[in-house]
Design a protein around this motif. Structure first.
Motif, PDB file in Angstrom:
ATOM      1  N   THR A   1     -39.503  -1.637 -24.213  1.00  0.00           N
ATOM      2  CA  THR A   1     -39.329  -2.880 -24.984  1.00  0.00           C
ATOM      3  C   THR A   1     -39.962  -2.771 -26.381  1.00  0.00           C
ATOM      4  O   THR A   1     -40.860  -1.963 -26.580  1.00  0.00           O
ATOM      5  CB  THR A   1     -39.937  -4.152 -24.310  1.00  0.00           C
ATOM      6  OG1 THR A   1     -41.353  -4.195 -24.547  1.00  0.00           O
ATOM      7  CG2 THR A   1     -39.647  -4.219 -22.831  1.00  0.00           C
TER       8      THR A   1
ATOM      9  N   HIS B   1     -30.782  -1.050 -25.305  1.00  0.00           N
ATOM     10  CA  HIS B   1     -31.554  -1.790 -24.303  1.00  0.00           C
ATOM     11  C   HIS B   1     -30.603  -2.361 -23.265  1.00  0.00           C
ATOM     12  O   HIS B   1     -29.523  -2.836 -23.622  1.00  0.00           O
ATOM     13  CB  HIS B   1     -32.253  -3.009 -24.926  1.00  0.00           C
ATOM     14  CG  HIS B   1     -33.425  -2.674 -25.777  1.00  0.00           C
ATOM     15  ND1 HIS B   1     -34.648  -2.338 -25.253  1.00  0.00           N
ATOM     16  CD2 HIS B   1     -33.563  -2.638 -27.129  1.00  0.00           C
ATOM     17  CE1 HIS B   1     -35.494  -2.103 -26.240  1.00  0.00           C
ATOM     18  NE2 HIS B   1     -34.861  -2.270 -27.391  1.00  0.00           N
TER      19      HIS B   1
ATOM     20  N   SER C   1     -30.669  -5.470 -22.044  1.00  0.00           N
ATOM     21  CA  SER C   1     -31.412  -6.708 -22.331  1.00  0.00           C
ATOM     22  C   SER C   1     -31.395  -7.648 -21.132  1.00  0.00           C
ATOM     23  O   SER C   1     -31.998  -8.724 -21.163  1.00  0.00           O
ATOM     24  CB  SER C   1     -30.888  -7.375 -23.611  1.00  0.00           C
ATOM     25  OG  SER C   1     -29.501  -7.237 -23.744  1.00  0.00           O
TER      26      SER C   1
ATOM     27  N   TYR D   1     -36.271  -6.973 -19.664  1.00  0.00           N
ATOM     28  CA  TYR D   1     -37.438  -7.643 -20.265  1.00  0.00           C
ATOM     29  C   TYR D   1     -37.064  -8.592 -21.396  1.00  0.00           C
ATOM     30  O   TYR D   1     -37.738  -9.583 -21.627  1.00  0.00           O
ATOM     31  CB  TYR D   1     -38.451  -6.599 -20.748  1.00  0.00           C
ATOM     32  CG  TYR D   1     -38.898  -5.774 -19.588  1.00  0.00           C
ATOM     33  CD1 TYR D   1     -39.889  -6.231 -18.743  1.00  0.00           C
ATOM     34  CD2 TYR D   1     -38.261  -4.571 -19.282  1.00  0.00           C
ATOM     35  CE1 TYR D   1     -40.255  -5.510 -17.624  1.00  0.00           C
ATOM     36  CE2 TYR D   1     -38.618  -3.841 -18.172  1.00  0.00           C
ATOM     37  CZ  TYR D   1     -39.618  -4.314 -17.349  1.00  0.00           C
ATOM     38  OH  TYR D   1     -39.965  -3.615 -16.241  1.00  0.00           O
TER      39      TYR D   1
END
Ligand SMILES: *Cc1c(COP(=O)(O)O)cnc(C)c1O
Length: 408
Positions: free
Chosen positions: A183, A199, A201, A204
């Motif tokens: 992150t 990521h 998403s 985190y």
């Protein structure tokens, strides 16, 4: 701006027209323009504006801007899932005959994806450990990308971005980092030389386990050599934005793996507490790891533990914070199952990055499609439990693991 302030105020100041403190949810599929000329201009990237939500959307746009700013990138493209982001980050620059170099400790879905890509003539060479040396040895004329997770899930191996990116760059190859488990709270990979960051998403960034999504961020730093990446020729005119322009105007839009506006909204809301959650999660993970270390006949793995082989790198790159995942080897599959079944608070579920603690026996679930060899290389043993720590009070978590361990 420091991290928590940036989460709220960077690239976002509420909505001027209404005073709304949150991004509005715009679920319109199409956006009318005042004239045919204007729609032509929007379609051809000659005027700002929206045409169709598969290509761009105000709610999704707001989320993309916030992540791009947080990762110090020049722009971002959001996707329907983390897997879509991983796939698109690569297919944007690859063609049949090309090779990827990747770490063997990758997330199970990504390993499966690399097998799927073989049918399209794209092959992957795996390094047991992603280092400057292992990557340099695997590079050939066909290598077009080095792809790695920063903190392997669930191997928890940490990559030294600076040396690996230098090794890749010296041969004209970009480094793509899956930074899901790190992150932006732990690190901005671009500061260390990474070129593209992806990521999931769903984890985190969203934080509440309520929306699947992914995002690709470009540093804008990589110098694409058109003779090696011929697909980018058409986009050279966009300069630093060539990679993102190709993505948004090409395969990402044509595959149709756009992020739903509602999910972009949920992510934008979740993002605002990323710093607070990660601070607590890292503290809890270290607390539980330290307790589990005192249990005889069990092995705990957490990068911020002083006896982890990645302790120094964790200090250097992440300021000593180890993230929110730890693993425990219980001694046998039977013991692992029994321990899992005796936990009161942890949900038995395949996800990470939720506010609640989640546990899973990785070998029989996420890695069920992997060969024994693949599991070994990914650090997935038959007695291994992956723990995605939650924000519960650490004393309760320790007590819960203590009583469950006592039962086995
Ligand atoms: C979960 C995960 C993915 C895939 O993300 P989805 O949102 O589930 O598609 C990719 N990489 C890592 C490291 C993950 O943890």
């Amino acid at each position: 701006m420091n991290f928590n302030t940036a989460l709220l105020h960077q690239s976002f100041g509420g909505e001027k027209s209404t005073g709304a403190t949150l991004t509005s949810i715009c679920t319109s599929s199409a956006f009318a323009q005042p004239s045919a000329e204007r729609l032509e201009a929007v379609f051809n990237n000659k005027a700002p504006g929206y045409a169709y939500t598969r290509i761009s959307n105000p709610t999704v746009d707001a989320f993309e801007r916030r992540i791009a700013a947080l990762e110090k990138g020049i722009g971002a493209v959001a996707c329907s899932s983390g897997m879509a982001a991983v796939t698109m980050s690569l297919l944007n620059i690859l063609q049949a005959g090309d090779e990827i170099i990747a770490g063997s400790g990758l997330f199970g879905g990504t390993i499966d994806l690399f097998t799927d890509l073989e049918a399209f003539g794209i092959t992957t060479k795996f390094a047991e450990e992603v280092t400057a040396e292992s990557v340099s040895e695997l590079i050939t004329d066909k290598t077009k990308a080095v792809f790695t997770e920063l903190i392997g899930n669930p191997k928890l191996d940490v990559v030294d971005i600076k040396s690996v990116s230098e090794a890749a760059h010296s041969r004209g190859i970009p480094l793509i980092i899956d930074s899901t488990t790190a992150t932006p709270y732990l690190i901005n990979p671009f500061d260390y030389g990474a070129d593209i960051v992806v990521h999931s998403s769903s984890k985190y960034i969203n934080g509440g386990g309520n929306a699947i999504s992914g995002i690709i961020v470009d540093s804008g730093n990589f110098k694409w050599d058109i003779s090696r990446y011929p697909g980018l020729a058409e986009y050279e005119k966009y300069g630093k934005l060539a990679y993102l322009a190709k993505l948004r105007n090409g395969i990402w839009r044509n595959v149709g793996c756009c992020l739903a506006p509602m999910n972009a909204f949920l992510n934008s809301v979740g993002l605002e507490t990323l710093g607070l959650r990660m601070e607590r999660l890292c503290e809890n993970a270290l607390g539980l790891a330290e307790f589990l270390k005192t249990v005889p006949d069990m092995q705990v793995n957490y990068p911020a533990l002083a006896d982890s082989p990645y302790y120094e790198l964790t200090k250097k790159q992440f300021g000593g914070r180890g993230g929110a995942i730890l693993t425990l080897r219980a001694g046998s599959k039977e013991k692992a199952f029994k321990l899992i079944n005796n936990l009161k608070y942890a949900c038995i579920a395949t996800n990470i990055g939720d506010v609640r603690t989640l546990v899973i026996h990785a070998a029989s679930t996420i890695y069920t499609h992997s060969s024994e060899q693949q599991k070994q290389s990914a650090g997935v043993y038959d007695d291994l439990i992956r723990i995605s720590i939650g924000i519960e009070d650490i004393d309760d978590l320790i007590e819960d693991f203590r009583q469950a361990i006592e039962k086995i």
